[in-house]
Motif scaffolding. Structure first.
Motif, PDB file in Angstrom:
ATOM      1  N   ARG A 174      16.328 -10.797 -20.418  1.00 62.91           N
ATOM      2  CA  ARG A 174      16.486 -11.900 -19.674  1.00 62.91           C
ATOM      3  C   ARG A 174      15.480 -10.882 -18.524  1.00 62.91           C
ATOM      4  O   ARG A 174      14.841  -9.904 -18.201  1.00 62.91           O
ATOM      5  CB  ARG A 174      17.300 -11.731 -18.308  1.00 62.91           C
ATOM      6  CG  ARG A 174      18.681 -12.284 -18.899  1.00 62.91           C
ATOM      7  CD  ARG A 174      19.725 -12.142 -18.248  1.00 62.91           C
ATOM      8  NE  ARG A 174      20.229 -10.684 -18.380  1.00 62.91           N
ATOM      9  CZ  ARG A 174      20.936 -10.014 -17.683  1.00 62.91           C
ATOM     10  NH1 ARG A 174      21.969 -10.306 -17.569  1.00 62.91           N
ATOM     11  NH2 ARG A 174      21.012  -8.432 -16.913  1.00 62.91           N
ATOM     12  N   ARG A 175      14.658 -12.223 -18.065  1.00 64.74           N
ATOM     13  CA  ARG A 175      13.916 -11.851 -16.545  1.00 64.74           C
ATOM     14  C   ARG A 175      13.666 -10.740 -15.318  1.00 64.74           C
ATOM     15  O   ARG A 175      12.614 -10.106 -15.404  1.00 64.74           O
ATOM     16  CB  ARG A 175      12.803 -12.936 -16.242  1.00 64.74           C
ATOM     17  CG  ARG A 175      13.364 -13.924 -14.741  1.00 64.74           C
ATOM     18  CD  ARG A 175      12.678 -15.033 -14.742  1.00 64.74           C
ATOM     19  NE  ARG A 175      11.360 -14.656 -14.533  1.00 64.74           N
ATOM     20  CZ  ARG A 175      11.264 -14.563 -13.186  1.00 64.74           C
ATOM     21  NH1 ARG A 175      12.497 -14.265 -12.008  1.00 64.74           N
ATOM     22  NH2 ARG A 175       9.689 -14.554 -12.567  1.00 64.74           N
ATOM     23  N   ASN A 176      15.006 -10.761 -15.025  1.00 65.11           N
ATOM     24  CA  ASN A 176      15.471  -9.985 -14.554  1.00 65.11           C
ATOM     25  C   ASN A 176      15.288  -8.473 -14.905  1.00 65.11           C
ATOM     26  O   ASN A 176      16.250  -7.764 -14.272  1.00 65.11           O
ATOM     27  CB  ASN A 176      16.548 -10.278 -13.264  1.00 65.11           C
ATOM     28  CG  ASN A 176      17.613 -10.375 -14.083  1.00 65.11           C
ATOM     29  OD1 ASN A 176      17.588 -10.745 -15.588  1.00 65.11           O
ATOM     30  ND2 ASN A 176      18.738 -10.984 -13.068  1.00 65.11           N
ATOM     31  N   ASP A 177      15.413  -8.501 -16.291  1.00 66.66           N
ATOM     32  CA  ASP A 177      16.258  -7.014 -16.874  1.00 66.66           C
ATOM     33  C   ASP A 177      14.974  -5.022 -16.574  1.00 66.66           C
ATOM     34  O   ASP A 177      15.454  -4.259 -16.522  1.00 66.66           O
ATOM     35  CB  ASP A 177      15.905  -7.018 -18.450  1.00 66.66           C
ATOM     36  CG  ASP A 177      17.584  -7.575 -18.671  1.00 66.66           C
ATOM     37  OD1 ASP A 177      18.403  -6.955 -18.365  1.00 66.66           O
ATOM     38  OD2 ASP A 177      17.783  -8.076 -19.604  1.00 66.66           O
ATOM     39  N   GLY A 196      20.675  -3.654 -15.812  1.00 65.08           N
ATOM     40  CA  GLY A 196      20.063  -4.186 -16.840  1.00 65.08           C
ATOM     41  C   GLY A 196      20.266  -3.588 -18.640  1.00 65.08           C
ATOM     42  O   GLY A 196      20.950  -2.593 -18.632  1.00 65.08           O
ATOM     43  N   ALA A 197      19.576  -4.489 -19.180  1.00 66.01           N
ATOM     44  CA  ALA A 197      19.604  -3.534 -20.548  1.00 66.01           C
ATOM     45  C   ALA A 197      19.393  -2.411 -20.673  1.00 66.01           C
ATOM     46  O   ALA A 197      18.300  -1.288 -20.408  1.00 66.01           O
ATOM     47  CB  ALA A 197      18.480  -4.474 -21.759  1.00 66.01           C
ATOM     48  N   MET A 198      20.212  -1.861 -21.355  1.00 65.31           N
ATOM     49  CA  MET A 198      20.552   0.086 -21.555  1.00 65.31           C
ATOM     50  C   MET A 198      21.163   0.336 -22.931  1.00 65.31           C
ATOM     51  O   MET A 198      21.108  -0.266 -23.898  1.00 65.31           O
ATOM     52  CB  MET A 198      21.690   0.414 -20.510  1.00 65.31           C
ATOM     53  CG  MET A 198      21.448   0.575 -19.324  1.00 65.31           C
ATOM     54  SD  MET A 198      22.667   0.802 -18.378  1.00 65.31           S
ATOM     55  CE  MET A 198      22.897   3.099 -19.073  1.00 65.31           C
ATOM     56  N   SER A 245      12.415   1.200 -22.885  1.00 65.03           N
ATOM     57  CA  SER A 245      11.265   1.032 -21.922  1.00 65.03           C
ATOM     58  C   SER A 245      10.116  -0.205 -22.770  1.00 65.03           C
ATOM     59  O   SER A 245      11.042  -1.482 -23.462  1.00 65.03           O
ATOM     60  CB  SER A 245      10.537   2.623 -22.742  1.00 65.03           C
ATOM     61  OG  SER A 245      10.391   2.402 -24.125  1.00 65.03           O
ATOM     62  N   LEU A 246       9.430  -0.780 -22.273  1.00 61.39           N
ATOM     63  CA  LEU A 246       8.640  -1.645 -22.514  1.00 61.39           C
ATOM     64  C   LEU A 246       8.188  -1.495 -22.976  1.00 61.39           C
ATOM     65  O   LEU A 246       8.734  -3.016 -24.861  1.00 61.39           O
ATOM     66  CB  LEU A 246       7.128  -1.618 -21.437  1.00 61.39           C
ATOM     67  CG  LEU A 246       6.694  -2.822 -21.772  1.00 61.39           C
ATOM     68  CD1 LEU A 246       7.119  -3.860 -21.188  1.00 61.39           C
ATOM     69  CD2 LEU A 246       5.332  -3.150 -20.585  1.00 61.39           C
ATOM     70  N   PRO A 247       8.074  -0.287 -24.391  1.00 64.65           N
ATOM     71  CA  PRO A 247       7.435  -0.647 -25.684  1.00 64.65           C
ATOM     72  C   PRO A 247       8.900  -0.775 -26.221  1.00 64.65           C
ATOM     73  O   PRO A 247       8.842  -2.312 -27.269  1.00 64.65           O
ATOM     74  CB  PRO A 247       7.345   1.082 -25.987  1.00 64.65           C
ATOM     75  CG  PRO A 247       6.908   0.822 -25.020  1.00 64.65           C
ATOM     76  CD  PRO A 247       7.608   1.060 -24.028  1.00 64.65           C
ATOM     77  N   GLY A 254       5.943  -7.031 -16.974  1.00 68.60           N
ATOM     78  CA  GLY A 254       6.077  -7.362 -18.979  1.00 68.60           C
ATOM     79  C   GLY A 254       7.103  -7.188 -18.972  1.00 68.60           C
ATOM     80  O   GLY A 254       7.220  -8.788 -19.979  1.00 68.60           O
ATOM     81  N   ILE A 255       8.245  -6.950 -18.832  1.00 65.93           N
ATOM     82  CA  ILE A 255       9.684  -7.953 -18.828  1.00 65.93           C
ATOM     83  C   ILE A 255       9.969  -9.264 -18.406  1.00 65.93           C
ATOM     84  O   ILE A 255      10.270  -9.831 -18.722  1.00 65.93           O
ATOM     85  CB  ILE A 255      10.739  -6.605 -17.717  1.00 65.93           C
ATOM     86  CG1 ILE A 255      10.530  -5.044 -18.371  1.00 65.93           C
ATOM     87  CG2 ILE A 255      12.233  -7.585 -18.720  1.00 65.93           C
ATOM     88  CD1 ILE A 255      10.694  -4.909 -19.931  1.00 65.93           C
ATOM     89  N   LYS A 256       9.742  -9.567 -17.340  1.00 66.32           N
ATOM     90  CA  LYS A 256       9.197 -11.000 -16.604  1.00 66.32           C
ATOM     91  C   LYS A 256       8.966 -11.631 -17.825  1.00 66.32           C
ATOM     92  O   LYS A 256       9.310 -12.878 -18.259  1.00 66.32           O
ATOM     93  CB  LYS A 256       8.669 -11.324 -15.574  1.00 66.32           C
ATOM     94  CG  LYS A 256       9.122 -10.557 -13.873  1.00 66.32           C
ATOM     95  CD  LYS A 256       8.927 -10.929 -13.044  1.00 66.32           C
ATOM     96  CE  LYS A 256      10.006 -10.087 -11.794  1.00 66.32           C
ATOM     97  NZ  LYS A 256       9.642 -10.069 -10.822  1.00 66.32           N
TER      98      LYS A 256
END
Length: 84
Positions: free
Chosen positions: A13-16, A23-25, A34-36, A57-59
């Motif tokens: 999701r864009r708010n992760d 959020g996502a763990m 991480s972003l990668p 980047g997550i958004k």
């Protein structure tokens, strides 16, 4: 929300990208992805660069159609619809 490594990844999701621990763990550590790692969930190549900060980047990942999914859709349209 912890991801299960035995199941497909949930929707990013864009708010992760929020810095809280809601959020996502990872399933095996008490940390956010991480972003990668998020990029891999979204089928982006490792060398793909998102401008801005981590949250940006997550958004962008959360708002997009993953590239491999879009490739499958466009291949289907080309073969089944445009190919006739």
């Amino acid at each position: 929300m912890k991801f299960d490594p035995r199941k497909p990844a949930r929707t990013i999701r864009r708010n992760d990208g929020n810095l809280g621990m809601h959020g996502a763990m990872r399933w095996d550590e008490r940390r956010r992805f991480s972003l990668p790692e998020f990029k891999r969930f979204g089928s982006f190549p490792d060398e793909f660069i998102f401008p801005g900060q981590f949250e940006d980047g997550i958004k962008q990942i959360g708002n997009c159609v993953p590239p491999l999914f879009m490739k499958a859709i466009s291949g289907h349209v080309r073969q089944r619809i445009l190919g006739k």
